[in-house]
Design a protein around this motif. Structure first.
Motif, PDB file in Angstrom:
ATOM      1  N   UNK A   1       0.829  -1.188   0.000  1.00 63.79           N
ATOM      2  CA  UNK A   1       0.000   0.000   0.000  1.00 63.79           C
ATOM      3  C   UNK A   1       0.874   1.252   0.000  1.00 63.79           C
ATOM      4  N   UNK A   2       0.376   2.299  -0.620  1.00 63.67           N
ATOM      5  CA  UNK A   2       1.135   3.538  -0.707  1.00 63.67           C
ATOM      6  C   UNK A   2       0.236   4.722  -0.388  1.00 63.67           C
ATOM      7  N   UNK A   3       0.757   5.629   0.408  1.00 56.20           N
ATOM      8  CA  UNK A   3       0.110   6.913   0.648  1.00 56.20           C
ATOM      9  C   UNK A   3       1.070   7.974   0.125  1.00 56.20           C
ATOM     10  N   UNK A   4       0.691   8.641  -0.938  1.00 55.35           N
ATOM     11  CA  UNK A   4       1.550   9.695  -1.504  1.00 55.35           C
ATOM     12  C   UNK A   4       0.825  11.025  -1.386  1.00 55.35           C
ATOM     13  N   UNK A   5       1.432  11.950  -0.703  1.00 53.61           N
ATOM     14  CA  UNK A   5       0.823  13.268  -0.531  1.00 53.61           C
ATOM     15  C   UNK A   5       0.983  14.081  -1.811  1.00 53.61           C
ATOM     16  N   UNK A   6      -0.037  14.854  -2.114  1.00 51.10           N
ATOM     17  CA  UNK A   6       0.024  15.746  -3.258  1.00 51.10           C
ATOM     18  C   UNK A   6       0.805  17.001  -2.922  1.00 51.10           C
ATOM     19  N   UNK A   7       0.922  17.880  -3.893  1.00 51.69           N
ATOM     20  CA  UNK A   7       1.659  19.126  -3.673  1.00 51.69           C
ATOM     21  C   UNK A   7       0.756  20.327  -3.949  1.00 51.69           C
TER      22      UNK A   7
ATOM     23  N   UNK B   1      -5.593  24.560   0.401  1.00 51.28           N
ATOM     24  CA  UNK B   1      -6.378  23.483  -0.197  1.00 51.28           C
ATOM     25  C   UNK B   1      -7.822  23.525   0.320  1.00 51.28           C
ATOM     26  N   UNK B   2      -8.684  22.800  -0.364  1.00 52.77           N
ATOM     27  CA  UNK B   2     -10.047  22.612   0.121  1.00 52.77           C
ATOM     28  C   UNK B   2     -10.033  21.566   1.244  1.00 52.77           C
ATOM     29  N   UNK B   3     -11.166  21.385   1.908  1.00 52.25           N
ATOM     30  CA  UNK B   3     -11.266  20.354   2.939  1.00 52.25           C
ATOM     31  C   UNK B   3     -11.003  18.988   2.334  1.00 52.25           C
ATOM     32  N   UNK B   4     -10.485  18.066   3.146  1.00 54.76           N
ATOM     33  CA  UNK B   4     -10.257  16.699   2.681  1.00 54.76           C
ATOM     34  C   UNK B   4     -11.588  16.026   2.348  1.00 54.76           C
ATOM     35  N   UNK B   5     -11.496  14.970   1.542  1.00 55.82           N
ATOM     36  CA  UNK B   5     -12.695  14.259   1.130  1.00 55.82           C
ATOM     37  C   UNK B   5     -12.433  12.760   1.088  1.00 55.82           C
ATOM     38  N   UNK B   6     -13.515  11.996   1.063  1.00 55.14           N
ATOM     39  CA  UNK B   6     -13.364  10.531   0.966  1.00 55.14           C
ATOM     40  C   UNK B   6     -13.005  10.168  -0.460  1.00 55.14           C
ATOM     41  N   UNK B   7     -11.913   9.427  -0.583  1.00 51.32           N
ATOM     42  CA  UNK B   7     -11.410   9.057  -1.932  1.00 51.32           C
ATOM     43  C   UNK B   7     -11.663   7.593  -2.193  1.00 51.32           C
TER      44      UNK B   7
END
Length: 196
Positions: free
Chosen positions: A37-43, A190-196
């Protein structure tokens, strides 16, 4: 220790031993599966182009300067809001200033280069410096960016008109030879986080 106790202890030990031996002789089928599994943060990358909005010499009362620049979202996350932080320094050539030079530099944020008479918001540099970034966003960026913000790989043009006001009662001679160094910092969030 009595004979009954010794006998009970011996029987308990024997039962425990048989349990351990018996437990070790059973075999069960088993299998395993791994996941990677990978969690990659955006920029979040907000850039202004050009980085020097204005640089003028020999400014005199009554002069106006129109400059346009572009805010760019070069990151991988949509920018929801943009705020502006203003800071400036006055270099007093004669040391005789009784007023703040920033009070006499008027800033007009315009809709676009084609409609230079449509002012979004008007203030002075000194007032702009004292404003909360959120208030500035509400007056300047929200009318243009609206609910869409600044999506990835998009840009937004801004037009600013600077006026060295002349219709004042104060003695403007005190600003001869002075310089004002302006620093604008644009902050994207950024906008609020959302369910992906």
């Amino acid at each position: 220790m009595g004979i009954k106790q010794q006998l009970g202890l011996g029987v308990g030990t024997a039962v425990l031993g048989l349990t351990l031996i018996g437990g070790g002789t059973f075999a069960y089928f088993s299998d395993s599966s791994e996941t990677n599994n990978t969690f990659a943060a955006g920029t979040l990358s907000l850039d202004a182009e050009p980085t020097e909005v204005i640089d003028v010499d020999n400014l005199k009362p009554g002069d106006s300067m129109i400059r346009d620049f572009e805010l760019q979202n070069n990151g991988s996350i949509d920018i929801d809001t943009v705020t502006l932080e203003t800071d400036y320094t006055v270099i007093d050539a004669e040391g005789d200033n009784t007023e703040d030079f920033g009070d006499f530099i008027e800033v007009e944020f315009l809709y676009n280069a084609d409609n230079l008479d449509e002012v979004i918001f008007e203030t002075t540099l000194s007032e702009l410096q004292d404003m909360e970034p959120e208030a500035i966003s509400e007056h300047i960026f929200y009318p243009d960016l609206g609910d869409d913000g600044l999506p990835v790989d998009e840009s937004h043009d801004l037009v600013v008109k600077f006026n060295f006001v002349s219709d004042v009662e104060e003695n403007l001679n005190q600003f001869q030879g002075d310089a004002l160094e302006l620093e604008w910092t644009f902050v994207g969030t950024q906008a609020d986080g959302e369910e992906i």
